[in-house]
Every structure is written in structure tokens, then in C-alpha cells.
Design a protein around this motif. Structure first.
Motif, PDB file in Angstrom:
ATOM      1  N   SER A   1       0.802  -1.231   0.000  1.00 29.94           N
ATOM      2  CA  SER A   1       0.000   0.000   0.000  1.00 29.94           C
ATOM      3  C   SER A   1       0.833   1.279   0.000  1.00 29.94           C
ATOM      4  O   SER A   1       0.319   2.350  -0.297  1.00 29.94           O
ATOM      5  CB  SER A   1      -0.952   0.008   1.205  1.00 29.94           C
ATOM      6  OG  SER A   1      -0.189  -0.087   2.400  1.00 29.94           O
ATOM      7  N   SER A   2       2.126   1.180   0.327  1.00 25.76           N
ATOM      8  CA  SER A   2       2.960   2.400   0.334  1.00 25.76           C
ATOM      9  C   SER A   2       3.313   2.864  -1.072  1.00 25.76           C
ATOM     10  O   SER A   2       3.693   4.015  -1.280  1.00 25.76           O
ATOM     11  CB  SER A   2       4.260   2.130   1.103  1.00 25.76           C
ATOM     12  OG  SER A   2       5.032   1.137   0.431  1.00 25.76           O
ATOM     13  N   ILE A   3       3.208   1.953  -2.047  1.00 21.75           N
ATOM     14  CA  ILE A   3       3.720   2.259  -3.393  1.00 21.75           C
ATOM     15  C   ILE A   3       2.747   3.115  -4.188  1.00 21.75           C
ATOM     16  O   ILE A   3       1.588   2.744  -4.357  1.00 21.75           O
ATOM     17  CB  ILE A   3       4.009   0.953  -4.162  1.00 21.75           C
ATOM     18  CG1 ILE A   3       5.081   0.136  -3.417  1.00 21.75           C
ATOM     19  CG2 ILE A   3       4.459   1.249  -5.591  1.00 21.75           C
ATOM     20  CD1 ILE A   3       5.385  -1.204  -4.054  1.00 21.75           C
ATOM     21  N   ARG A   4       3.250   4.265  -4.681  1.00 23.28           N
ATOM     22  CA  ARG A   4       2.381   5.086  -5.536  1.00 23.28           C
ATOM     23  C   ARG A   4       2.633   4.795  -7.006  1.00 23.28           C
ATOM     24  O   ARG A   4       1.751   4.961  -7.831  1.00 23.28           O
ATOM     25  CB  ARG A   4       2.531   6.574  -5.213  1.00 23.28           C
ATOM     26  CG  ARG A   4       3.839   7.225  -5.600  1.00 23.28           C
ATOM     27  CD  ARG A   4       3.798   8.756  -5.351  1.00 23.28           C
ATOM     28  NE  ARG A   4       5.053   9.407  -5.652  1.00 23.28           N
ATOM     29  CZ  ARG A   4       5.400   9.859  -6.863  1.00 23.28           C
ATOM     30  NH1 ARG A   4       4.572   9.744  -7.869  1.00 23.28           N
ATOM     31  NH2 ARG A   4       6.568  10.413  -7.058  1.00 23.28           N
ATOM     32  N   LEU A   5       3.848   4.373  -7.351  1.00 26.72           N
ATOM     33  CA  LEU A   5       4.177   4.070  -8.750  1.00 26.72           C
ATOM     34  C   LEU A   5       5.221   2.969  -8.821  1.00 26.72           C
ATOM     35  O   LEU A   5       6.150   2.934  -8.009  1.00 26.72           O
ATOM     36  CB  LEU A   5       4.787   5.299  -9.428  1.00 26.72           C
ATOM     37  CG  LEU A   5       3.884   6.315 -10.095  1.00 26.72           C
ATOM     38  CD1 LEU A   5       4.739   7.427 -10.698  1.00 26.72           C
ATOM     39  CD2 LEU A   5       3.012   5.650 -11.177  1.00 26.72           C
ATOM     40  N   CYS A   6       5.074   2.112  -9.843  1.00 26.21           N
ATOM     41  CA  CYS A   6       6.110   1.118 -10.134  1.00 26.21           C
ATOM     42  C   CYS A   6       6.706   1.453 -11.495  1.00 26.21           C
ATOM     43  O   CYS A   6       6.017   1.977 -12.371  1.00 26.21           O
ATOM     44  CB  CYS A   6       5.520  -0.278 -10.191  1.00 26.21           C
ATOM     45  SG  CYS A   6       4.808  -0.824  -8.641  1.00 26.21           S
ATOM     46  N   VAL A   7       7.974   1.113 -11.651  1.00 19.52           N
ATOM     47  CA  VAL A   7       8.676   1.385 -12.900  1.00 19.52           C
ATOM     48  C   VAL A   7       9.322   0.099 -13.391  1.00 19.52           C
ATOM     49  O   VAL A   7       9.773  -0.725 -12.586  1.00 19.52           O
ATOM     50  CB  VAL A   7       9.761   2.474 -12.697  1.00 19.52           C
ATOM     51  CG1 VAL A   7      10.596   2.671 -13.956  1.00 19.52           C
ATOM     52  CG2 VAL A   7       9.118   3.784 -12.265  1.00 19.52           C
ATOM     53  N   SER A   8       9.332  -0.082 -14.712  1.00 21.73           N
ATOM     54  CA  SER A   8      10.034  -1.220 -15.302  1.00 21.73           C
ATOM     55  C   SER A   8      10.911  -0.730 -16.436  1.00 21.73           C
ATOM     56  O   SER A   8      10.534   0.170 -17.186  1.00 21.73           O
ATOM     57  CB  SER A   8       9.018  -2.243 -15.843  1.00 21.73           C
ATOM     58  OG  SER A   8       9.682  -3.283 -16.530  1.00 21.73           O
ATOM     59  N   ALA A   9      12.101  -1.329 -16.556  1.00 25.40           N
ATOM     60  CA  ALA A   9      12.998  -1.031 -17.679  1.00 25.40           C
ATOM     61  C   ALA A   9      13.976  -2.186 -17.809  1.00 25.40           C
ATOM     62  O   ALA A   9      13.925  -3.143 -17.034  1.00 25.40           O
ATOM     63  CB  ALA A   9      13.753   0.279 -17.440  1.00 25.40           C
ATOM     64  N   GLY A  10      14.870  -2.081 -18.779  1.00 28.38           N
ATOM     65  CA  GLY A  10      15.873  -3.133 -18.992  1.00 28.38           C
ATOM     66  C   GLY A  10      15.519  -3.988 -20.180  1.00 28.38           C
ATOM     67  O   GLY A  10      16.367  -4.371 -20.970  1.00 28.38           O
TER      68      GLY A  10
END
Ligand code: 3UK
Length: 513
Positions: free
Chosen positions: A281-290
Motif C-alpha cells: 500500500s505504500s507504493i504510488r508508482l512502479c517502474v520497469s525497464a531493462g
């Protein structure tokens, strides 16, 4: 709009480290991990001590410090201490093997080699293979760190630098031949932090950053160190290998607001998420790359967590992400739209711009791109074309300005977001007595993620069975970084070749689908 001012004498360490003390943030926590926490003022003091220690070792402007360090506060101290003293830190992948390190020691002619004790076996073996001998070895087993960071003067006057002075290097692997060091400038981390971090992700002083991708990757270096230090946020570090369990554990314990992963990790987290039911619940955004994030993983993650994953493409040479999805402006399956401060062109074989919807070579321009590859004028010329950078990727753009990844123009594979050269795997496999000939290609698994697949012609009496496959895999793991082994095998009587005897990898790739 896309301009940043760099004051004269600009040493980037003053902006990322010392500025927070002037801004009254000295007692705020800069770094958190299972081992404890470090405030901004403690960070600044230890950076200064590292700067003194390196200077006292006789290092000066432009000398290199090779860093084989796990994700820890020590990484921050040494990296910024070097920069503040005009010395060039060179963080490298900690998963490599002795011959990789031997190459980097010789190629960089580093004055100092710093390494976490965990990597001692491979690093120390590398020293005996290498021609160059670093003048100082710093083995981080408790004693070196105490000497470097816990004693000595607490202040250090930054060595003046300019925005376009050389600042740090990052090695990037090539399809053939050895890795090459991308030389980055003082301004580059400012540009990525401001254009991608602030203006694309909207990072602020209140954010808590957790990057499963390690600091030695350009991706992890930005997510886990430069972005938090740019805005005065908090970085959360995981020393160990990121697994679904260890990453969920860190998220529950330290409650990051931003989480940075790679597609393979999101896929394996999804496999256990219903069983673990982590509190995210703390996460406002996730990011993916690579590597490209398959749309299906995006959807399943959103369904389970209520959070979007912003896919974006970056590179070691560009330092960080230059095309990205945003909150409220995203298309699953695409890499997104241009990050401010960057330009892109998609070119055909005659170097003409293609129309929207047509596939071509992606080249980009921006103020964070590496100036050149150290001692590699040929690769420099092939990649750094004036102000433009050749990404080596095939892309098309749709009419809304979203970019879609269509593969590489070389044979390189991304496995778990990390480079894998099929030629290196082949060269390792033919050293095995059972292997006469081999070709390695990428094959997509059911989740849409690429894994190396070996096509092998056996020598003599060898029998193609499970125990041979196990043996070939352990042969690879002992000689190369452990993510580079083939996941599947095909034993064949011959490999498809051209009239001139060149292996036709494209035919194997077609067969592999
Ligand atoms: C591929 C992607 C599709 C692409 C990196 C974010 O990955 C990073 O740097 P590397 O030098 O590799 C660069 C190459 O990887 N790639 C990266 N991201 C994507 N392909 N979709 C993506 N989202 O081939 C690119 O040329 O290891 C990623 C930030 C900093 C980085 N260095």
C-alpha cells in the motif's frame, strides 16, 4: 523548457550531497537498509572522508576507482567521495567472473580496486590474471570501511569541475568483443534526475525509493541513488539478490513510495503474490525497464496491486530512461512517449526518417548521453554520431507519439534486464568436451520474456540427455555471470549455414518460436 543551468566550478557532488545540509536536511534519513540508517549529514561526512582517503592514496583528477561493491551505504561514500575529489568512480556488475574483472582492471588501468568481501574469490583471481596492478586494493570486509569512512577530517573542499568534465564510467557489454566503458560527464546525473525523475515520475522530497535493480546498473544507479539524492528523499537498499520474497519483505518493512523492477522480477513476483499477499500500500508508482514489459504482466500487476507499472527504455549510454509511459498517459505494451529534454528519430536503411507505424533504427539525443567509449574509437564512432546516439534498437512510433520496441539490430539478448551476448555463451559451451558446434539464440518464454536457447551439435560419443543438459548448465555458470546459461537445449545433427559457412541464426530463431 529543456534547459538546466550549471554554475561555474560545478562539482556535481556538491549538488547531490552537500546541498541538503544547506537546505536544513542534515538529520533526515538518506539511506535505509536492514543494517540501519544513514542521515544526510552522516552521508556528507563519510563522503568527505572518502575524498580525503582517495586523495591521500595519491589519486587525482581523472584517475579511476573500480568498484565491485554490493548495494550498501559504502557504495554511496566511495562513489561521491571520488567525484568530489575529481576522481572517476567505475561501478561494475558484481555478478561477473574473474576473466571479466581482469579485463576491466586492464582496460581501466584503475589506481584503486574496491570490492566487497563476498566477491573476493573472483576479484582476487582476476588480479592474478590481469597485467595491470592497481596500486591500492580495498577489500570491504569491515576493516577497510572503518579506516576510510569512520576516521579523519569531516570536511573536504570539492575539486572544481565543469558540467562537461568527465565524472564516472559505466561498462556496457557488446555482442562481440569486450565490454566498453561509457564515459559520463558531471551534468549527466543532473539531467536524468531532473528530466526523468522530477518531470516524468514527479519525484519529491517525500518519496522513498526502492530499486530491485542494483546500483551498478545505470538503471539502479539512478533509481536507488541519484534520484533520491537529487530531491532529498530516502533510498532503501537491499544488499542481497532480489527475489520475490526479499523484495516484498523490503517493501513491507520500509514502505517505499516508488518501486523499480525489471519485467522478469515482476513476472516472478506475480507467481507468488496470491500466496504471500504482501502489503504494497505504500507504493504510488512502479517502474520497469531493462527489457520490454509485456502488456500481460502490466495488466496482471495492476489487477493484483491496483498500481500501474510505467515501462520506459533507457540505456547505459543515455544513463537513464529517455522514452517513458506516465501516470494517466500510458499504453501497455509500448515504451511510452519522449521524456522532456530528449529527441528521437527512427531511420530506415538509407538514414531517412520513416513514417509513423514503420519500423526503423532508433537514434536519440539528449544532454545525459555518454561522450565516448574509453579507448574504443571504432565503437565510439558507430554509436556516438555527433550529438545523436545509436541505440541499436528497432522501434516504430504510433500516431499518438508512443514508441514500440521491435527488437535489437544486433544479436544481443536481454535476460532479466541484463545484457547477454549469444557469442559469449557459444564460446563457453564449445569449451565443453561434449560440444562440437553451437549456436545460441533468444527464445520467448510463455510470459513473453527472452531466455537464451542453445542449439548444439554433439562431439563423438556424447548422449543428449537431461544429465548432459545439467552438466552444460553448470559448466556455463562456473565460467560466466550466472544469468547467462542457456535455459533450453536442442541437440541437432547440423546447424543451418550459408554457403560461406556462417550460422543462420534467424532460421534457428524462427524454429524457436
Ligand atoms: C533494452 C529495453 C525495451 C534496449 C537501462 C533504464 O537497460 C538499460 O541499459 P542497458 O545498457 O541496456 C539498454 C538496452 O536495453 N531496453 C532497456 N529498457 C527497455 N527494451 N523496453 C524497455 N523498457 O535494447 C536498450 O537499448 O543495460 C534501462 C535506465 C537505465 C538503463 N541503463
Amino acid at each position: 523548457d529543456a534547459q538546466i543551468d550549471f554554475p561555474p566550478g560545478f562539482n556535481v557532488a556538491e549538488h547531490f550531497i552537500d546541498r541538503h545540509l544547506d537546505d536544513g536536511r542534515g538529520s533526515k534519513v538518506a539511506i535505509r537498509s536492514n543494517r540501519g540508517q544513514v542521515t544526510y549529514s552522516e552521508l556528507a561526512i563519510r563522503v568527505n572522508r572518502a575524498a580525503h582517503a582517495l586523495s591521500a592514496m595519491g589519486l587525482g583528477r581523472g584517475d579511476r576507482v573500480l568498484m565491485v561493491l554490493k548495494d550498501s551505504p559504502d557504495f554511496f561514500y566511495l562513489f561521491w567521495g571520488a567525484i568530489k575529489a575529481g576522481i572517476v568512480p567505475v561501478p561494475v556488475n558484481t555478478l561477473l567472473r574473474r576473466k571479466d574483472y581482469a579485463y576491466m582492471i586492464d582496460n581501466s588501468e584503475c589506481s584503486v580496486l574496491a570490492y566487497s568481501a563476498e566477491y573476493g574469490t573472483e576479484v582476487e583471481a582476476a588480479l592474478s590474471i590481469a597485467t595491470h596492478a592497481p596500486a591500492t586494493l580495498l577489500k570491504f570486509d569491515g576493516t577497510a570501511e572503518a579506516r576510510l569512512f569512520e576516521t579523519g577530517a569531516e570536511t573536504f573542499k570539492a575539486v572544481p569541475a565543469s558540467a562537461t568534465d568527465e565524472c564516472f564510467w559505466l561498462y556496457s557489454s557488446g555482442s562481440t568483443g569486450r565490454p566498453k566503458a561509457a564515459v559520463h560527464l558531471h551534468r549527466d546525473m543532473v539531467v536524468t534526475s531532473e528530466f526523468y525523475g522530477v518531470r516524468t515520475l514527479g519525484i519529491t522530497v517525500d518519496d522513498v525509493f526502492f530499486s530491485a535493480a542494483k546500483l551498478f546498473f545505470a538503471y539502479g544507479l539512478g533509481n536507488g541513488m541519484t534520484f533520491p539524492l537529487w530531491v532529498g528523499g530516502t533510498a532503501v537498499l537491499l544488499e542481497e539478490r532480489p527475489t520475490p520474497h526479499s523484495t516484498f519483505d523490503i517493501i513491507e518493512r520500509f514502505r517505499p513510495s516508488l518501486y523499480f523492477g525489471v519485467p522478469t522480477l515482476y513476472a516472478s513476483q506475480l507467481q507468488v503474490i496470491d500466496e504471500i499477499r504482501p502489503d504494497l500500500s505504500s507504493i504510488r508508482l512502479c517502474v520497469s525497464a531493462g527489457e520490454a514489459l509485456p502488456a500481460d504482466i502490466f495488466r496482471r500487476w495492476q489487477e493484483r496491486t491496483g498500481t500501474v507499472i510505467l515501462d520506459g527504455i533507457g540505456s547505459t549510454e543515455a544513463l537513464h530512461i529517455f522514452i517513458s509511459n506516465r501516470e494517466g498517459k500510458l499504453k501497455p505494451g509500448s515504451s511510452g512517449t519522449l521524456v522532456p529534454g530528449y529527441e528521437a528519430m527512427i531511420l530506415d536503411d538509407n538514414d531517412q526518417k520513416v513514417k509513423d507505424g514503420e519500423i526503423g533504427r532508433l537514434i536519440i539525443k539528449g544532454d545525459s548521453t555518454a561522450k565516448y567509449y574509453w579507448r574504443d574509437p571504432e565503437k565510439t564512432a558507430a554509436t556516438m554520431m555527433g550529438e545523436w546516439l545509436n541505440t541499436g534498437d528497432s522501434y516504430y512510433r504510433d500516431e499518438d507519439g508512443y514508441f514500440y520496441y521491435c527488437g535489437r539490430s544486433d544479436d544481443m539478448l536481454k535476460v532479466g534486464g541484463i545484457w547477454c551476448s549469444p557469442f559469449e555463451i557459444e564460446a563457453t559451451l564449445v569449451e565443453h568436451p561434449a560440444v562440437l558446434e553451437v549456436a545460441v539464440v533468444g527464445r520467448s518464454d510463455p510470459e513473453g520474456l527472452v531466455k537464451p536457447e542453445a542449439w548444439i551439435v554433439l562431439a563423438g560419443e556424447a548422449t543428449p540427455d537431461k544429465s548432459l543438459e545439467d552438466d552444460l548448465q553448470s559448466h556455463c555458470k562456473a565460467r560466466m555471470a550466472p544469468y547467462k546459461f542457456p535455459r533450453t537445449f536442442h541437440f541437432v545433427d547440423e546447424l543451418p549455414k550459408t554457403a560461406t559457412g556462417k550460422i543462420q541464426r534467424f532460421r534457428l530463431r524462427l524454429d524457436a518460436q
